[in-house]
Design a protein around this motif. Sequence first.
Motif, mmCIF file in Angstrom:
data_model
loop_
_atom_site.group_PDB
_atom_site.id
_atom_site.type_symbol
_atom_site.label_atom_id
_atom_site.label_comp_id
_atom_site.label_asym_id
_atom_site.label_seq_id
_atom_site.Cartn_x
_atom_site.Cartn_y
_atom_site.Cartn_z
ATOM 1 N N ARG A 472 0.832 -1.200 0.000
ATOM 2 C CA ARG A 472 0.000 0.000 0.000
ATOM 3 C C ARG A 472 0.870 1.253 0.000
ATOM 4 N NH1 ARG A 472 -4.526 -1.769 4.535
ATOM 5 N NH2 ARG A 472 -5.382 -3.511 3.352
ATOM 6 N N GLY A 473 0.329 2.296 -0.611
ATOM 7 C CA GLY A 473 1.035 3.568 -0.645
ATOM 8 C C GLY A 473 2.190 3.592 -1.617
ATOM 9 N N SER A 474 2.250 2.645 -2.540
ATOM 10 C CA SER A 474 3.342 2.594 -3.509
ATOM 11 C C SER A 474 2.807 2.862 -4.898
ATOM 12 C CB SER A 474 4.030 1.228 -3.450
ATOM 13 O OG SER A 474 5.014 1.117 -4.448
ATOM 14 N N ASP A 475 3.690 3.402 -5.751
ATOM 15 C CA ASP A 475 3.302 3.658 -7.132
ATOM 16 C C ASP A 475 3.419 2.419 -8.011
ATOM 17 O OD1 ASP A 475 2.938 6.299 -6.436
ATOM 18 O OD2 ASP A 475 4.980 6.884 -6.974
ATOM 19 N N ILE A 476 3.980 1.354 -7.483
ATOM 20 C CA ILE A 476 4.201 0.149 -8.266
ATOM 21 C C ILE A 476 2.890 -0.626 -8.381
ATOM 22 C CG2 ILE A 476 5.624 -1.906 -8.506
ATOM 23 C CD1 ILE A 476 7.076 0.822 -8.593
ATOM 24 N N LEU A 477 2.619 -1.109 -9.566
ATOM 25 C CA LEU A 477 1.378 -1.828 -9.831
ATOM 26 C C LEU A 477 1.466 -3.247 -9.299
ATOM 27 C CD1 LEU A 477 -1.413 -2.061 -11.185
ATOM 28 C CD2 LEU A 477 -0.250 -2.725 -13.285
ATOM 29 N N VAL A 478 0.522 -3.606 -8.449
ATOM 30 C CA VAL A 478 0.403 -4.967 -7.937
ATOM 31 C C VAL A 478 -0.803 -5.600 -8.593
ATOM 32 C CG1 VAL A 478 0.221 -6.395 -5.885
ATOM 33 C CG2 VAL A 478 1.369 -4.191 -5.753
ATOM 34 N N GLU A 570 13.248 1.323 -3.531
ATOM 35 C CA GLU A 570 11.954 1.025 -2.930
ATOM 36 C C GLU A 570 11.272 -0.144 -3.631
ATOM 37 O OE1 GLU A 570 9.711 4.593 -3.024
ATOM 38 O OE2 GLU A 570 10.822 5.558 -1.379
ATOM 39 N N VAL A 571 11.464 -0.243 -4.946
ATOM 40 C CA VAL A 571 10.859 -1.348 -5.695
ATOM 41 C C VAL A 571 11.411 -2.681 -5.207
ATOM 42 C CG1 VAL A 571 10.853 -2.447 -7.960
ATOM 43 C CG2 VAL A 571 10.234 -0.058 -7.761
#
Length: 779
Positions: A472-478, A570-571
């Motif tokens: 949560r709170g990340s720009d990476i697509l899950v 962060e990724v």
Amino acid sequence: MILWNYQIIKKLPPVNLTDESFIMIQLLPSEESILGTQKCSLGPKFMNEHGLYLGTFLKIRCNGKFVICQAWPRADLDENFVQYDDMVIRENNDSVPYINQLSIQDIECLGYGTSLNELSVHVVLSDLKQVKKFKGSVCERANLSRYIKNILKNIGVVKDSRIHCASLNLGKLYKVASITVKDIACEATVGVVKSNTVIIIESVMSLERYEQKRDSRKLTLGGLNQPFEMLKEIIQLPFHHEDKLQHLGISCPVGVLLQGPPGCGKTSLVKQTAIDCDAHLLVVNSPDIFGSRPGESEENLRQKFQTASDMCEEGPCILFIDEIDTLCPKQGKGGGNAESRLVAQLGGLMDTVSDVKGLVVVAATNRPNHLDPSLRRPGRFDREIFIGIPSTDERYDILTAQTSRMNLSQDVSLYSLAEATKGYVGADLVSVCQEVSYQALRRTLHHDQEDIPLTMDNFLSAIGKICPSTQRGSDILVDYKPVRWDDIGGLDEVKVKIQQAVEWPIKHPEAFQRLGLPCPKGVLLYGPPGCCKTTLVKAAATACKATFLSVSGAQLFSPFVGDSERKIAEVFQQARAGAPSILFFDEIDSIVGKRSEGSSGRGVQERVLSTLLNHMDGIGIRLDEQTRGSDVRVLEGATCTSKEKGHVVINNNDVLVVAATNRPDMLDDALLRPGRIDRIVYVPAPDEKTRLRILEIHTRKMPTEGLDLVDIAQRTDMFTGADLENLCRETALRALTQDGLETATVKHHHFLETLDVLNPTLTEELLKKYKEIKLKSSK
């Protein structure tokens, strides 16, 4: 049922709850006039009919407890109401449900009671200073016995009853909150305290400690057994073995720092440890400390430590500081003066903790690197326990504990759910179980049924709705949408290669370890655009139940210097949190290109490439990133996972980097070497057999008439999988346009007409170029 003491009252027929005389009586809240009198106001007619005399002791079961009171006629002589003073109560342990909030279940007559010669009690005081005074002096303890006798004079008590003294004037004067009767020295059911009664005080306790012990219940700590034992061992040392440590010349640990992501159970762990160690838990929250005026925050912090020190006078105490990083952040160049003073104040208070016997300070944070380093030195928070992302077995323990009271159907496999929740912490799994319960409640209300079993589909649906806290709170697509291998037409040889490179190392790491075969760290898929490279990676992630993280250049690049490199770090951190995971870089040639030899300056792509290579090699990983239960700190560049003596050393083996590109010639050679990109897989253009399978997949939900897919597959040379999907979509739209919105089938001529206007993506020159690249990479 109303029961009677036949030794005192004449034998009368019992009165049931169904009797009209009892149902007509309504229970009312107590008035101030009867508070502290131990009276039960009843109608005189009701008392006369049931043989209740003035001052007879009654035991009324109401609202899940027993109330000991005396029968007394109402001042208004109203027969329809009853009121009682609940000053003396005894908990009801027979778990008999009560009807509603104001309902009497039964009344038992206990007679007039017997004078007590001796009474053993536990005393709870509302003032912490009074506890210290009465426990430290024999004379003061004798005075307290006299105070208790004055409070309880002419009050009827039973064994294990509790007397609330808040409504009594003497209780307020002597600062006595409540009195618990340990034992009464008489054979009668009710004992009355008189002037000659000897009061024996078994223990004296503060109100804060008493309420915490009353409300404490055994928490369910699924998957936290090892951190719990570690924390319990550290905390019990100064509580029970301080003399031995001093004899050996070893200082007791005074501070413990708990690290871990949000929702992993740090607060629950401390609460359960306090219960097991029989210690009082004093919680400090950051908003309670911060003040508006200068010096107020430091004063509030000193008061908390002073309160904890006072609590240690009657027993062990744990001072728990939650979210300590917000209270004492790392001091930088732009740090505020207020934060610096607060850090200095906490450091000074931590240095004095060793002088207080029975006090341990425990702090929790999910950002240990944001905490000021001066607090993490030995002598302050010298012990650190890391609580990481739970493993599959630990998630199984959590789910087992959370579903112990749920009605599960036979098809529910908790271990399969544990495998499907990679990256989920304890709070996330609790949310999943709550979501399933809400769904069951909605179905119960909708279908008017009770106790509907929860199925496996209910849990899988809830997992799709609950995003793990680590993502949560990340720009990476899950991506949570599952893709099966059957959804991809053809490409059987490519599927086998991807399964060997992606699926096998994650699902069967023991086979690689047994043969001494290193797991691949990176896989590159290249081929013409539209040949389902991304879909193949999603299918592999679905098959091995791994976390799938998709990264694009638009998410990484930033106009600020150093921000793109920070996002790369962060990724990888996010991928390790959800391990095993697949980190997918789509169109990697646009993210990290080939470095130019004659360039004098370094562009953003070159800096991002350098950071990516370092993280793939395991260089620059923070040392405080560990797996649960690991007390060995090494860099992530380790080539294997050590599991000796239960310790797990973190590395990058559980994170697989998968990249896709249409331009493999644009990638730097340093990225494509073994040890980084170990496997390079070519995804070719679909042949006729593959095109036929793709058409069958995209037309299986389409009503057709006279459709010859073999003919369509022969006519679609140079079409990619994306082109064939677009062909089916445009054909269905053409059928609606030509035959009207009422049409129910798609015919063969619709496909032929659509093929006349669609052009394929692939060309002979493009395929020739990819064949040259494949031939070059195979040499």
